[in-house]
Design an enzyme around this catalytic site. Structure first.
Site, short mmCIF file in Angstrom:
data_model
loop_
_atom_site.label_atom_id
_atom_site.label_comp_id
_atom_site.label_asym_id
_atom_site.label_seq_id
_atom_site.Cartn_x
_atom_site.Cartn_y
_atom_site.Cartn_z
CD GLU A 94 10.17 33.68 -18.15
OE1 GLU A 94 10.91 33.93 -17.19
OE2 GLU A 94 9.12 34.32 -18.39
CG LEU A 95 11.24 26.63 -21.78
CD1 LEU A 95 11.99 25.92 -22.86
CD2 LEU A 95 10.03 25.83 -21.33
#
Length: 126
Positions: free
Chosen positions: A120-121
């Protein structure tokens, strides 16, 4: 009381593929240290890399590639990161979507690393 996370360990199937993803795409810094140990450095933390089948002891009870779900707060704009990922041929699984991070609201995109860990960015919305 816990102050902060120093490092975590990822068990991987291919050090070079992992290094390319995290360094060339996400901008981490690769480091070799000690007796054959490897790490990815970012901010004030690091990810130690263990090659599957050749893990350092002690290790997690079930040290397997593809079992991590990690969230990283990025610098810059999420759209820039998304464009960088797409240009590298990395599929966006979901996002941008609103989420709640450790320090408040974030906006995130989701991808998979070479071992299929969920990455997850995110950018902080606060």
């Amino acid at each position: 009381m816990i102050k902060n996370l120093d490092h975590l360990v990822l068990t991987v199937t291919d050090i070079e593929r992992t290094k390319a993803f995290y360094c060339e795409i996400l901008g981490m810094i690769y480091e070799e240290f000690g007796e054959g140990r490897r790490a990815l450095i970012f901010g004030q933390s690091k990810i130690n890399l263990h090659l599957a089948g050749h893990e350092f002891e002690p290790k997690a009870h079930l040290a397997k590639p593809g079992t991590a779900d990690l969230c990283f707060i990025i610098e810059g704009e999420l759209a820039e990161m998304q464009a960088r990922l797409v240009a590298a041929g990395i599929a966006i699984l979901e996002g941008p979507v609103a989420r709640t991070g450790a320090r408040g609201p974030i906006t995130s995109i989701y991808v998979r690393d070479p071992d299929l860990n969920l990455i997850e960015l995110s950018v902080s919305d606060g």
